[in-house]
Design a protein around this motif. Structure first.
Motif: not given
Length: 596
Positions: A199-201, A280-283, A288-290, A294-298
């Protein structure tokens, strides 16, 4: 053994080339009386600085370190950093030259040298860019092939690979520089589900963060767009694996949420296409954003992936936003964000894949994945105009680092590659590092590439102290654990010279330096006690050819007398004084008794 490294003097790694130096230990002396035994340890440090300065400035010995230019970066666990940003203690990716695998290790030291005119070696072209000092070390794999007819007249071919250390100016035609290596530190058990990784990819390549209603501010609402088909089906399956089945609509809760992550999809048609929107809901978006704010994978998310999950992440990313399979030899990821493209390159590095980062004329960032894991600069330069090796003047700063593996992963102009990075004991029992172990020596012509040298800071009329002798024994025992042979020689065994002086040479000949080191708690030993000479010493060792390069390295300096030894001398003197006082008192008592 107490050891002060070169870094404690502010010195970088020596520029001396690699040499095995395993045949044994060669004893030297300074040549003039120093009188350091009666001075503080700081006087010994000053002496060692002055010795190095003399050999560099007067004799021209090279000792500026294995250095790269300002443009070269180093890979840390938190991404690529410049020499201005990296610090000792940062965890960096290194190459274990024995296993051929990459390893994460803390950075021991960072050495930065001031700007001044220098001659550097540039290797530049497609797939590689480096600008280094001539003595810069490379951990290479050397390809060898042996051919010829066998006894039946048939052609015989034997080939193999050997891991070696070379420098920028000695790298050969068959030497290959590693540009990728499988990471030995990847987790074996997954921390995250494969569905979340996929999903993150999909999200980082093509996802969007919806702005808050009525404002341009970002929210945690995420949407993915994809044409109906196989890839849309993969996104649908991944979202179901992470958040469960889709819902028809999100519940209206005003400005607050109920804390349940959800997703839904809508379908729009136009221009003959069926576009699927995955909302996707805000939750759910917050999950995903965790891991990709900002779309940049940690970096820490990627570091927690297994090898299989890294490959999943890379393959899905290529499906979503790459140019996958256009050529046989490479795949590429294209993105307008450099930061996002760099995280893709980071993931490829962890997976043991070679990747180069380039910017196109249109401003897009491209990461090329290559099927090879090494690069041979000499053959590339011989093929023509696409690659060149040349010398050029450079007047900027140079820098280098030190790691346990003596290697680190570098990047210059988007190309990635692994690259690389003699002793003393003062009158206080501390061994001071000169060039260090397995570096080309400059102390004994005829043995500079095969023997390790050690110098006691004593002169012609000075006898070595017990502690100095013990320091040499400790150093020899330590180096023997690293592969040094048992033999001990003097400087005059290699060339006509008075060194190491008659006093030290007698101790060399009678085997004093081959004795077992004593601990501070042991009684002082007789430094002239004979010891059986090792067979290697009686037989002698091979002599290397004298050359100008023999003077391009330093030697080991040892001048030792421990504080404990000094304390013992003071205690002995005090005991003699007390005994003299007690004898005087006894005499007075006897005199008084005779008169009474």
């Amino acid at each position: 053994m107490k050891l002060e490294r070169r870094s404690s003097f502010g010195w970088g790694p020596t520029a001396a080339g690699f040499a095995a130096c395993k045949n044994g230990l060669v004893i030297h002396y300074d040549g003039s009386d120093q009188g350091l035994a009666g001075k503080s340890h700081e006087a010994c440090r000053t002496y060692w600085r002055n010795t190095r300065r003399f050999h560099m400035n007067t004799r021209g010995w090279a000792d500026i370190g294995y250095c790269v230019d300002e443009e070269t970066e180093i890979l840390t666990a938190s991404g690529w950093k410049t020499f201005r940003e990296v610090r000792p203690g940062d965890v960096v990716l290194t190459l274990n030259h024995e296993t051929g695998m990459s390893e994460w290790q803390p950075l021991d030291d960072v050495y930065i040298f001031p700007a001044r005119p220098r001659e550097m070696i540039r290797m530049e072209g497609r797939g590689h860019s480096s600008l280094t000092t001539p003595g810069h070390r490379w951990a290479v794999e050397r390809f060898s092939r042996r051919g010829g007819p066998d006894r039946n007249g048939r052609r015989r071919t034997e080939q193999g690979h050997e891991r070696r250390w070379v420098t920028s100016e000695t790298i050969g035609y068959w030497d290959r520089i590693p540009i990728a290596a499988e990471c030995a530190d990847l987790p074996s058990e997954p921390k995250w589900s494969d569905a979340l990784v996929e999903t993150i990819a999909w999200f980082w390549t093509e996802g969007h963060i919806k702005p808050q209603s009525g404002s341009g501010l970002s929210s945690t609402g995420v949407v993915l767009y994809r044409n109906e088909g196989r890839n849309a089906a993969r996104i649908r399956a991944a979202l179901t694996g992470v958040f469960g089945p889709p819902v028809d609509r999100f519940p209206r809760t005003g400005s607050r949420t109920d804390g349940v992550p959800r997703w839904r999809e809508t379908l729009s048609a136009g221009d003959g296409r069926r576009l699927v929107e995955f909302h996707l809901s805000s939750d759910a978006g917050r999950v995903i954003l965790e891991h990709a704010p900002g779309g940049v994978v940690r970096h820490d998310f990627l570091l927690a992936l297994t090898r299989a999950q890294l490959e999943l992440f890379l393959n899905v990313s290529l499906l979503a936003g790459g140019d996958n399979g256009r050529t046989v030899t490479r795949r590429q990821m294209v993105h307008k964000s450099r930061e996002r493209a760099e995280r893709f390159q980071f993931a490829a590095t962890l997976a043991g894949m070679a990747g180069t980062l380039r910017q196109t004329s249109a401003g897009m960032w491209v990461v090329h994945l290559r099927h090879v894991t090494s690069f041979a600069p000499r053959p590339a330069a011989a093929r023509g105009a696409t690659f060149d090796i040349s010398r050029e003047n450079y007047d900027g700063q140079v820098w280098c680092v030190r790691t346990q593996n003596s290697t680190w992963l570098a990047r210059r102009r988007g190309s990635v590659y692994f690259t690389g990075n003699s002793f003393a004991a003062c009158p206080h029992g501390i061994v001071l590092e000169g060039r260090g172990w397995q570096r080309q020596q400059a102390a004994q012509p005829g043995g500079n590439s095969t023997w390790t040298s050690v110098t006691l800071a004593t002169g012609p009329s000075e006898d070595p102290t017990t502690a100095q002798i013990n320091a040499v024994r400790e150093l020899r025992a330590w180096l023997r654990g690293k592969g040094l042979a048992a033999a001990v020689r003097g400087h005059r065994d290699f060339v006509s010279t008075s060194c190491p002086g008659d006093r030290l040479y007698r101790l060399v000949r009678d085997g004093t330096f081959t004795g077992k080191p004593t601990s501070p708690e042991e009684d002082d030993m007789d430094p002239t006690t004979p010891v059986q000479l090792a067979p290697e010493f009686r037989q002698g060792g091979p002599k290397d050819q004298f050359s100008k390069d023999s003077y391009q390295a330093g030697y080991l300096w040892v001048a030792a007398v421990s504080e404990i030894r000094q304390a013992r001398l003071e205690m002995a003197e005090l005991k003699r004084s007390v005994d003299a006082i007690m004898a005087r008192l006894d005499a007075l008592d006897a005199q008084n008794g005779a008169g009474g």
